[in-house]
Design an enzyme around this catalytic site. Structure first.
Site, PDB file in Angstrom:
ATOM      1  N   SER A  31      25.663  54.840  27.517  1.00 13.60           N
ATOM      2  CA  SER A  31      26.385  54.226  28.637  1.00 13.60           C
ATOM      3  C   SER A  31      25.451  53.850  29.776  1.00 13.60           C
ATOM      4  CB  SER A  31      27.462  55.188  29.154  1.00 13.60           C
ATOM      5  OG  SER A  31      26.884  56.438  29.478  1.00 13.60           O
TER       6      SER A  31
ATOM      7  N   ASN B 132      30.021  67.217  31.837  1.00 13.60           N
ATOM      8  CA  ASN B 132      31.457  66.945  31.966  1.00 13.60           C
ATOM      9  C   ASN B 132      31.931  67.020  33.423  1.00 13.60           C
ATOM     10  OD1 ASN B 132      31.227  66.821  29.246  1.00 13.60           O
ATOM     11  ND2 ASN B 132      32.419  68.671  28.805  1.00 13.60           N
TER      12      ASN B 132
ATOM     13  N   HIS C   7      64.756  31.117  44.408  1.00  9.26           N
ATOM     14  CA  HIS C   7      64.761  30.369  43.139  1.00  9.26           C
ATOM     15  C   HIS C   7      63.956  29.067  43.250  1.00  9.26           C
ATOM     16  CE1 HIS C   7      68.195  33.014  42.156  1.00  9.26           C
ATOM     17  NE2 HIS C   7      68.546  32.772  43.398  1.00  9.26           N
TER      18      HIS C   7
ATOM     19  N   SER D 153      37.070  16.913  40.096  1.00  5.90           N
ATOM     20  CA  SER D 153      37.249  16.759  38.659  1.00  5.90           C
ATOM     21  C   SER D 153      36.145  15.865  38.144  1.00  5.90           C
ATOM     22  CB  SER D 153      38.614  16.128  38.391  1.00  5.90           C
ATOM     23  OG  SER D 153      38.598  15.414  37.169  1.00  5.90           O
TER      24      SER D 153
ATOM     25  N   LYS E 246      40.498  13.982  42.837  1.00  9.39           N
ATOM     26  CA  LYS E 246      40.992  15.358  42.780  1.00  9.39           C
ATOM     27  C   LYS E 246      40.234  16.338  43.658  1.00  9.39           C
ATOM     28  CE  LYS E 246      43.237  16.841  39.408  1.00  9.39           C
ATOM     29  NZ  LYS E 246      44.596  17.323  39.250  1.00  9.39           N
TER      30      LYS E 246
ATOM     31  N   GLU F 199      43.448  29.660  42.145  1.00  2.62           N
ATOM     32  CA  GLU F 199      43.805  29.713  40.723  1.00  2.62           C
ATOM     33  C   GLU F 199      43.052  30.829  40.007  1.00  2.62           C
ATOM     34  OE1 GLU F 199      44.597  25.573  38.797  1.00  2.62           O
ATOM     35  OE2 GLU F 199      43.203  25.273  40.433  1.00  2.62           O
TER      36      GLU F 199
ATOM     37  N   GLN G  50      34.213  58.225  28.566  1.00  2.12           N
ATOM     38  CA  GLN G  50      33.102  57.344  28.933  1.00  2.12           C
ATOM     39  C   GLN G  50      33.594  55.899  29.092  1.00  2.12           C
ATOM     40  OE1 GLN G  50      29.070  58.115  27.461  1.00  2.12           O
ATOM     41  NE2 GLN G  50      29.215  56.156  26.417  1.00  2.12           N
TER      42      GLN G  50
ATOM     43  N   LYS H 239      34.578  53.779  32.652  1.00  2.00           N
ATOM     44  CA  LYS H 239      33.706  53.190  33.674  1.00  2.00           C
ATOM     45  C   LYS H 239      33.777  51.679  33.781  1.00  2.00           C
ATOM     46  CE  LYS H 239      31.094  57.228  33.390  1.00  2.00           C
ATOM     47  NZ  LYS H 239      32.086  57.664  32.346  1.00  2.00           N
TER      48      LYS H 239
END
Ligand code: ARG
Length: 483
Positions: A31, A118, A164, A291, A297, A304, A336, A339
């Site tokens: 690790s 540990n 809505h 774009s 654009k 996003e 482990q 992480k």
């Protein structure tokens, strides 16, 4: 200098093994390439442990001095980028311990007395996460501050409130932004709460059952700042639990997920508001991209991506919680795997918060002392949109209730009025008084005040409502809270 320091992890345990670990297994189990970022916590934990061992007479003062001196050197080696991290030594803990032993000999080998990897790793992750939470909480404060700044300039700007995604009732744009301030303030509260449970010491649990040495765990907790508001040391009270649970990491990731969900909802709104169909706001060009094919654009890439990255953080929450579910007590190597999701959650959340602070509030121009380039608001477009969709229909119903009609009847009456307005292709406020009176004779000239957007806003003057007076009151409250 010791001659028999270990270079390979098999040498860190014993002669019991008759064959070396295969290369494949070494890579699979190592690790170090991701957990090396725990190095500061690892060294801090080791120093606190060693200092306590010496104070308890478990190691000598000279050993402590050697450990301190060795750790100082390791710190400068890591900071300078010339510490050699070895895959053979599996993880951050064995790498640092091996280098310490190489530097200071037997004293280095005494460091691990009364300790196991540990309880060491559980301590390291908690210390590391605590310091990250301490960076995240102020970022949440900054984001709230940036939103309050924009709100303050837009108390009288009206946009359609939706349910809505259909026009519902007019609201102040400031009121809308302050809804997010509430969300982010709860996110900050959750972080404070998670920090409390993260800030507890597993060290002293040893491998799983505690240790035979007379450790002073509370002393270690105090020296690592693992104390409560009253300064009382916070120590995990059960050794099996201390080494094995990662609920603090799960809780943190849950809090981070909620925060990302709030950012994602805000992002979704920014994206809608920026589309030509709304045209409510602009964000600075540096948060957008063009774009490669359509020259006109400007795409809202940052919101996003933030919306997209929310999925990733929620995924980490699922990963961590699933990691825990089948594990018998106590420590298992499964842990482990805590992480990478945790690290990525922290990185993603911090980066996202930082970018949103700037995107919303702008950047300080040192020459003028003014923040520039935050969200720009098109008040006219917002107000025009609020005029569509009969946003003041509820106000007309409330008006009739005040004239004595039961609310359900008023609701029905207004539905007829809206139908008439639709067929005349005009707003309720554009229907002549005589037409309105045709729906209910009690309607008088003052109805036009309540059919106006501003009249509608002003009327919602109860605690938590959108009336400018209420919004100003909330802004003042947030300012005081965030100061
Ligand atoms: N690298 C390990 C982890 O992250 C450290 C603890 C290893 N303990 C063990 N008994 N193998 O969990």
């Amino acid at each position: 200098m010791s001659t028999n320091q270990f270079d390979k992890k098999s040498e860190a345990w014993s002669a019991l093994f008759s064959e070396p670990m295969s290369e494949l297994v070494k890579r699979y189990t190592a690790s170090v390439f991701f957990d090396k970022r725990l190095w500061q916590a690892d060294i801090a934990g080791s120093l606190a442990h060693a200092e306590m061992l010496a104070a308890q007479g478990i190691i000598g003062a000279a050993d402590l001095a050697s450990i301190q001196q060795g750790m100082a050197q390791i710190t400068s080696e890591i900071e300078a980028g010339n510490f050699e991290w070895k895959l053979d030594l599996e993880d951050v803990h064995l790498n640092i311990e091996a280098r310490l032993t190489q530097l200071v000999g037997d004293a280095g080998k005494r460091l691990h007395t009364g300790r196991s990897r540990n309880d060491q790793v559980a301590t390291d992750v908690r210390l590391w996460l605590r310091s990250e939470i301490d960076l995240i909480i102020p970022l949440l404060g900054e984001l709230q501050g940036a939103l309050v700044d924009v709100a303050e300039k837009n108390v009288d700007v009206i946009l359609p409130g939706f349910t809505h995604l259909q026009v519902a009732q007019p609201v102040s744009f400031a009121h809308h932004l302050l809804a997010y301030v509430e969300m982010f303030s709860r996110d900050a509260e959750r972080m404070v709460d998670v920090r409390r449970r993260t800030n507890r010491l597993p060290l002293g649990s040893a491998a799983l059952a505690g240790t035979t040495y007379p450790l002073d765990r509370e002393r270690v907790a105090r020296s690592l700042g693992m104390v409560d508001e009253r300064g009382e040391p916070q120590v995990c009270q059960n050794s099996l639990d201390g080494v094995s649970d990662r609920d603090f990491a799960i809780e943190f990731t849950a809090a981070a997920s909620l925060c990302m969900v709030h950012i994602s909802r805000f992002s979704e709104e920014l994206i809608l508001w920026m589309s030509q169909n709304f045209g409510f706001v602009k964000i600075a060009d540096r948060f957008t991209t063009g774009s490669s094919i359509m020259p006109q654009k400007k795409n809202p890439d940052v919101p996003e991506l933030a919306r997209g990255k929310t999925g990733r953080v929620v995924g980490h929450l699922m990963g961590l919680i699933t990691l825990m579910k089948g594990q018998p007590l106590a420590y298992n190597k499964d842990n482990q795997e805590d992480k990478e999701p945790l690290f990525d959650t922290v990185d993603t959340l911090k980066d996202t918060l930082r970018i949103f602070v700037e995107m919303v509030g702008g950047q300080l121009n040192p020459a003028t002392g003014v923040k520039e380039g935050g969200i720009t608001v098109n008040a006219v477009a917002m107000e025009e949109a609020a005029k569509k969709g009969y946003a003041t229909a509820t106000d007309l119903a409330d008006y009739l209730v005040k004239k004595g009609l039961p609310f359900r009847d008023a609701h029905e009456t207004v539905a007829h009025a809206v139908k008439a307005a639709v067929s005349h292709n005009c707003d309720l406020s554009e229907l002549p008084l005589a037409v309105l009176q045709g729906f209910n004779a009690s309607i008088e000239k003052d109805v036009y005040e309540c059919l106006s957007l501003r009249g509608s806003l002003n009327a919602r003057n109860t605690l938590g409502g959108t009336a400018p007076a209420q919004v100003l009151h909330q802004i003042a409250r947030h300012r005081q809270r965030l100061a």
